[in-house]
Design an enzyme around this catalytic site. Structure first.
Site, PDB file in Angstrom:
ATOM      1  N   ASP A   1       0.843  -1.196   0.000  1.00 29.15           N
ATOM      2  CA  ASP A   1       0.000   0.000   0.000  1.00 29.15           C
ATOM      3  C   ASP A   1       0.877   1.243   0.000  1.00 29.15           C
ATOM      4  O   ASP A   1       1.809   1.343   0.815  1.00 29.15           O
ATOM      5  CB  ASP A   1      -0.854   0.057   1.277  1.00 29.15           C
ATOM      6  CG  ASP A   1      -2.107  -0.800   1.199  1.00 29.15           C
ATOM      7  OD1 ASP A   1      -2.308  -1.466   0.164  1.00 29.15           O
ATOM      8  OD2 ASP A   1      -2.873  -0.794   2.183  1.00 29.15           O
TER       9      ASP A   1
ATOM     10  N   LYS B   1      -8.063   0.747  -5.361  1.00 31.24           N
ATOM     11  CA  LYS B   1      -9.268   0.204  -4.735  1.00 31.24           C
ATOM     12  C   LYS B   1     -10.523   0.927  -5.201  1.00 31.24           C
ATOM     13  O   LYS B   1     -10.553   2.152  -5.309  1.00 31.24           O
ATOM     14  CB  LYS B   1      -9.175   0.347  -3.212  1.00 31.24           C
ATOM     15  CG  LYS B   1      -8.136  -0.569  -2.558  1.00 31.24           C
ATOM     16  CD  LYS B   1      -8.164  -0.373  -1.043  1.00 31.24           C
ATOM     17  CE  LYS B   1      -6.979  -1.020  -0.347  1.00 31.24           C
ATOM     18  NZ  LYS B   1      -7.016  -2.473  -0.371  1.00 31.24           N
TER      19      LYS B   1
ATOM     20  N   GLY C   1      -5.326  -2.685   8.691  1.00 23.68           N
ATOM     21  CA  GLY C   1      -4.989  -1.525   9.501  1.00 23.68           C
ATOM     22  C   GLY C   1      -4.835  -1.813  10.983  1.00 23.68           C
ATOM     23  O   GLY C   1      -4.716  -0.887  11.777  1.00 23.68           O
TER      24      GLY C   1
ATOM     25  N   ARG D   1      -6.759 -20.297   7.006  1.00 19.65           N
ATOM     26  CA  ARG D   1      -6.989 -21.666   7.491  1.00 19.65           C
ATOM     27  C   ARG D   1      -8.368 -22.160   7.093  1.00 19.65           C
ATOM     28  O   ARG D   1      -8.542 -23.322   6.729  1.00 19.65           O
ATOM     29  CB  ARG D   1      -6.832 -21.727   9.016  1.00 19.65           C
ATOM     30  CG  ARG D   1      -5.382 -21.790   9.460  1.00 19.65           C
ATOM     31  CD  ARG D   1      -5.311 -22.444  10.845  1.00 19.65           C
ATOM     32  NE  ARG D   1      -3.948 -22.532  11.349  1.00 19.65           N
ATOM     33  CZ  ARG D   1      -3.134 -23.560  11.096  1.00 19.65           C
ATOM     34  NH1 ARG D   1      -3.542 -24.563  10.350  1.00 19.65           N
ATOM     35  NH2 ARG D   1      -1.908 -23.565  11.588  1.00 19.65           N
TER      36      ARG D   1
ATOM     37  N   GLY E   1      -3.154  -7.159   8.239  1.00 19.18           N
ATOM     38  CA  GLY E   1      -2.476  -7.263   9.522  1.00 19.18           C
ATOM     39  C   GLY E   1      -1.044  -7.754   9.461  1.00 19.18           C
ATOM     40  O   GLY E   1      -0.428  -7.979  10.498  1.00 19.18           O
TER      41      GLY E   1
ATOM     42  N   GLY F   1      -0.266  -3.572   4.008  1.00 22.11           N
ATOM     43  CA  GLY F   1      -0.894  -2.262   3.976  1.00 22.11           C
ATOM     44  C   GLY F   1      -0.177  -1.311   4.897  1.00 22.11           C
ATOM     45  O   GLY F   1       0.918  -0.827   4.601  1.00 22.11           O
ATOM     46  N   SER F   2      -0.767  -1.090   6.069  1.00 20.07           N
ATOM     47  CA  SER F   2      -0.208  -0.118   7.006  1.00 20.07           C
ATOM     48  C   SER F   2       1.119  -0.583   7.595  1.00 20.07           C
ATOM     49  O   SER F   2       1.889   0.226   8.110  1.00 20.07           O
ATOM     50  CB  SER F   2      -1.218   0.107   8.133  1.00 20.07           C
ATOM     51  OG  SER F   2      -2.530   0.133   7.615  1.00 20.07           O
TER      52      SER F   2
END
Lengths: 300, 212
Positions: A30, A87, A159, A171, A220, A241-242
């Protein structure tokens, strides 16, 4: 240059999933501006995701999260040579049309933005540009594929910097695929009903033991070991991402996550690249989120 | 060398490794994934798969593979690159990053993303122009071009084995110079095995231990 245009067919499913195949084993990062895009490409990103705010900031700021400004996307396209993704809101096919017109390489119909339609996802077959969609389980993944998605990613909880949700989604998807390969003919119909997914796709999984499109992981991921974990659980590439630009030393961390994704099954290599990266993003435990803060529940 | 059979290495840092393994598997050619310098020991050929060339170039370097691979290729190890793979082989790369490393063993100039962004990626056909793929009378090969490089110049001594589209007016898409073979598209994504068979033949003719 070439005289062969008449035999060219664009936008076929082979061409759409083909780009996803070429990104396998890589890291998609990102970025919110051209400077970050440059850092990502320098670190070895296989693609960048152009957005206005990383998910951690979307959470903090609240309000309606929408498609990015075309000027921002174009600035990033002019800066990097790797594929540029962007996005669109769930169900917002007009945003997706704009992204296609901009020449974006992949559209992410993303739960990170505020959904535009609470019943329908985009009819992705109507587009030349390929789509990636998030999924929390196999049924959701197969519904998105039946709508034309050429790549599936776990949703995780974007995030948060907490990988627990992404692990659960992977999973669930990979575990159900394993069970379906053991099912008999009659059980496949029950699986299709339980998953609310087309029987044809369920039968394809029973035969191949794989999702019909590449399965990537998002949500995450904040450390090289996180990347190694999800790759060992069956992800074929990683979205971060973050986790990169909310950390102390984005360039080094980005590079380390790229290395750990390639050498995910070599713990010594993961150890080597994990040393001295500085503070990871502070993050928020996904279990502490209020119901309305949970992004993974968006999508139907 | 005590290898019982010839093995083709597939550079497995990123990209569509599995499809190349499957293609050689169909031809009965054993493969091995190459991620570390020791994986090169005893190989009789090596394949550079499709992927992102900037990422691959960086990972080849950081994995300590650039110098040993360069040395083996210079000594005559047969090499086959598809899409990003041909960019790693080309002598000149347009539209790449300044620090992007290429082995420079195929005398040609390629332009990265020469056909434009993904919405211009396409399926089509390529026409054989050299005897290795059956000559001009041979059936066209189906071909998948994904953000493909465009060959804009071909050096002397490099054979053009196929051109894009029907007929011989299209851009060069398969090049060969001795033991170096490159394609700008993805033969590993279709079921036509002529290019993999040609590379297997190139490996075999170099290798007395080939038993497949």
């Amino acid at each position: 240059m070439t005289t062969a245009n008449e035999s060219r067919e664009t936008g076929t499913f082979t061409v759409k999933r083909g780009l996803a195949d070429m990104l396998r084993g890589g890291v998609i990062m990102d970025v919110v501006d051209a400077a970050q895009a440059k850092i990502a490409e320098d670190a070895g990103a296989v693609a960048v995701m152009a957005l206005e705010r990383v998910p951690a900031d979307i959470r903090r700021d609240g309000g309606v999260a929408r498609m990015s400004d075309p000027a921002l996307i174009e600035g990033i396209q002019q800066t990097v040579t790797v594929p540029v993704m962007a996005k669109a809101r769930i169900g917002h096919f007009a945003e997706a049309q704009v992204l296609q017109a901009l020449g974006v390489d992949y559209v992410d119909e993303s739960e990170v933005l505020t959904p535009a339609d609470v019943a329908h996802h985009i009819d992705k077959w109507a587009f030349t540009v390929p789509f990636v969609c998030g999924a929390t389980n196999l049924g959701e993944a197969l519904r998105r594929i039946s709508e034309g998605a050429a790549m599936i990613r776990s949703k995780g909880e974007a995030g948060t910097g907490d990988v627990v949700e992404a692990v659960g989604h992977l999973r669930s998807i990979v575990g159900d695929i394993r069970k379906i390969t053991q099912a008999d003919g009659a059980e496949l119909f029950a699986w299709a009903k339980q998953l609310a997914a087309p029987i044809g796709l369920v039968k394809e999984i029973a035969e191949t033991g794989k999702l019909p499109v590449p399965l990537f992981c998002a949500g995450g991921i904040a450390t090289p070991a996180d990347a190694s974990l999800v790759m060992q659980l069956g992800a074929e590439a990683v979205f971060v991402g973050s986790g990169i630009f909310k950390s102390d030393d984005p360039a080094r961390r980005a590079r380390a996550i790229v290395e750990a994704t390639t050498h995910f099954d070599d713990a010594e290599h993961v150890a080597k690249v994990s040393r001295g990266l500085g503070e990871a993003m502070r993050g928020r435990a996904a279990a502490e989120l209020e119901g309305s803060e949970r992004l993974a529940d968006r999508g139907w | 060398m005590s290898e019982p059979t010839a093995i083709v290495g597939v550079l497995a840092l990123q990209g569509d490794v599995r499809e190349h393994e499957a293609a050689f598997g169909e031809l009965g050619v054993p493969t091995r994934r190459v991620r570390r310098p020791e994986d090169l020991d005893g190989l009789s050929g090596v394949v550079f798969p499709g992927g992102e060339s900037t990422t691959l170039s960086l990972l080849v370097d950081s994995s300590g593979l650039f110098d040993p691979l360069h040395k083996r290729i210079a000594e005559g190890l047969p090499v086959f690159g598809t899409c990003a793979g041909i960019i790693l082989l080309a002598r000149q790369v347009e539209g790449g990053r300044a620090d992007q490393r290429s082995f420079g063993v195929l005398d040609c100039t390629v332009r990265r993303n020469g056909y434009g962004p993904q919405r211009f990626s396409f399926e089509g056909e390529v026409t054989p122009t050299g005897p290795e793929l059956g000559g001009e009378d041979a059936a066209p090969l189906p071909a998948v071009f994904i953000r493909a490089p465009l060959v804009v110049a071909v050096g002397e001594g490099v054979d053009v084995l196929a051109r894009e589209g029907r007929g011989t007016g299209g851009a060069p898409v398969v090049l060969r110079d001795g033991k170096v073979l490159g394609a700008t598209f993805h033969p590993e994504l279709t079921t036509d095995r002529r290019l993999h068979a040609l590379f297997a033949q190139m490996v075999k003719s170099e290798c007395r231990t080939a038993l497949w």
